[in-house]
Design a protein around this motif. Sequence first.
Motif, short mmCIF file in Angstrom:
data_model
loop_
_atom_site.label_atom_id
_atom_site.label_comp_id
_atom_site.label_asym_id
_atom_site.label_seq_id
_atom_site.Cartn_x
_atom_site.Cartn_y
_atom_site.Cartn_z
N CYS A 275 0.84 -1.20 0.00
CA CYS A 275 0.00 0.00 0.00
C CYS A 275 0.87 1.25 0.00
N ALA A 276 1.87 1.27 -0.85
CA ALA A 276 2.80 2.40 -0.88
C ALA A 276 2.07 3.68 -1.28
N GLN A 277 2.34 4.74 -0.55
CA GLN A 277 1.75 6.04 -0.86
C GLN A 277 2.32 6.56 -2.18
N SER A 278 1.45 7.02 -3.05
CA SER A 278 1.88 7.52 -4.35
C SER A 278 2.87 8.67 -4.19
N GLY A 279 4.00 8.58 -4.88
CA GLY A 279 5.00 9.64 -4.84
C GLY A 279 6.04 9.51 -3.74
N LEU A 280 5.89 8.52 -2.84
CA LEU A 280 6.84 8.36 -1.75
C LEU A 280 8.20 7.92 -2.30
N THR A 281 9.28 8.55 -1.81
CA THR A 281 10.63 8.23 -2.26
C THR A 281 11.48 7.77 -1.08
N ALA A 282 12.65 7.25 -1.40
CA ALA A 282 13.56 6.74 -0.37
C ALA A 282 13.98 7.84 0.59
N TYR A 283 14.27 9.03 0.08
CA TYR A 283 14.66 10.13 0.96
C TYR A 283 13.54 10.48 1.93
N GLN A 284 12.32 10.57 1.41
CA GLN A 284 11.18 10.90 2.27
C GLN A 284 10.96 9.83 3.32
N SER B 50 20.10 3.27 6.49
CA SER B 50 19.88 3.33 5.05
C SER B 50 18.74 2.41 4.63
N ILE B 51 18.28 2.61 3.40
CA ILE B 51 17.29 1.74 2.76
C ILE B 51 17.84 1.35 1.39
N GLN B 52 17.59 0.11 0.99
CA GLN B 52 18.20 -0.42 -0.23
C GLN B 52 17.18 -1.24 -1.01
N ARG B 53 17.21 -1.12 -2.33
CA ARG B 53 16.36 -1.93 -3.19
C ARG B 53 17.19 -2.53 -4.32
N TYR B 54 16.65 -3.60 -4.92
CA TYR B 54 17.29 -4.19 -6.10
C TYR B 54 16.69 -3.57 -7.34
N ASN B 55 17.55 -3.10 -8.23
CA ASN B 55 17.10 -2.48 -9.48
C ASN B 55 17.21 -3.50 -10.61
N PRO B 56 16.09 -4.06 -11.07
CA PRO B 56 16.15 -5.11 -12.10
C PRO B 56 16.66 -4.61 -13.44
N ASP B 57 16.60 -3.30 -13.68
CA ASP B 57 17.07 -2.74 -14.95
C ASP B 57 18.60 -2.73 -15.02
N THR B 58 19.25 -2.50 -13.88
CA THR B 58 20.71 -2.44 -13.86
C THR B 58 21.34 -3.71 -13.30
N GLY B 59 20.53 -4.53 -12.58
CA GLY B 59 21.08 -5.71 -11.93
C GLY B 59 21.91 -5.36 -10.71
N LYS B 60 21.73 -4.16 -10.17
CA LYS B 60 22.50 -3.70 -9.01
C LYS B 60 21.53 -3.19 -7.92
N PHE B 61 22.07 -2.96 -6.72
CA PHE B 61 21.28 -2.41 -5.63
C PHE B 61 21.40 -0.89 -5.61
N ASP B 62 20.26 -0.22 -5.43
CA ASP B 62 20.23 1.23 -5.20
C ASP B 62 20.12 1.46 -3.69
N PHE C 276 15.25 6.68 -4.91
CA PHE C 276 14.37 5.85 -5.72
C PHE C 276 12.93 5.88 -5.18
N PRO C 277 11.93 5.62 -6.04
CA PRO C 277 10.54 5.58 -5.58
C PRO C 277 10.26 4.32 -4.77
N ILE C 278 9.42 4.45 -3.75
CA ILE C 278 8.96 3.30 -2.98
C ILE C 278 7.72 2.76 -3.69
N LYS C 279 7.81 1.51 -4.18
CA LYS C 279 6.76 0.96 -5.02
C LYS C 279 6.05 -0.22 -4.37
N THR C 280 4.76 -0.32 -4.65
CA THR C 280 3.99 -1.48 -4.24
C THR C 280 4.59 -2.74 -4.86
N GLY C 281 4.79 -3.77 -4.04
CA GLY C 281 5.28 -5.04 -4.55
C GLY C 281 6.78 -5.22 -4.50
#
Length: 223
Positions: free
Chosen positions: A161-170, A183-195, A209-214
């Motif tokens: 239920c991620a709030q629309s527009g929420l980002t890692a900094y926020q 810190s907060i970290q996600r896997y970026n499937p486009d680059t194959g690296k962690f942001d 990076f944006p906080i996304k549902t799923g």
Amino acid sequence: TLRSSDLSDTVSSDGIIILNPVEDSDEDGFDNLTEITTKSNPCNKASYPRTTTLNLKKGFNLVSFPAETIYFENMFNLLEAIGGSGIISSVLIFNPDSQTFDEVGYDQTGKFKGQNYALLSDQRLLGLIIYAKKDATFTFSSVYCPTWNLQAGTNLVGIACAQSGLTAYQFLQAIWGETVVSSIQRYNPDTGKFDTAGYLNGTVVGVDFPIKTGEGYFIFMKK
């Protein structure tokens, strides 16, 4: 297991709750029959009817399971619901108490392996590492939006239920700042690296990076 046949006047006996179908036991705006029909939990306000999806890419996935889990009953049933041995190779479930991963999945013969523990909206299922054999998308009729219980050290979580527009900094600034979170970290499937976004001398730096549902996220807490 909850079934529509369990619904009648609201009573309780020996730990079993029987629900009135037209009432809204958890006061989330959906009557009990609707929740049972859509496989959401009528006794948990964080679980309610809504279409959600789980998107998997071939290989490594850092995801959040979006739907109510109690209807699957156990880990084997859940894996079968997301493709079984034809899609899933293995799943790593983070245990925040031991700071280690539990592994479940399938062996080379397609037989389930790992602990087949019961699913009761388990906190550990908020974030999962899934190794998939091919791309796949799965749709569910419920959503589960619990409150995170973050502990000192590493946490693997996600939010359906991620709030629309929420980002890692926020997000970092919303959970009490540098003295609490690193810190907060996600896997970026486009680059194959962690942001990664985190604090450096009182300033948030890194990838906003944006906080996304799923999606699943590693959150590193100081306390």
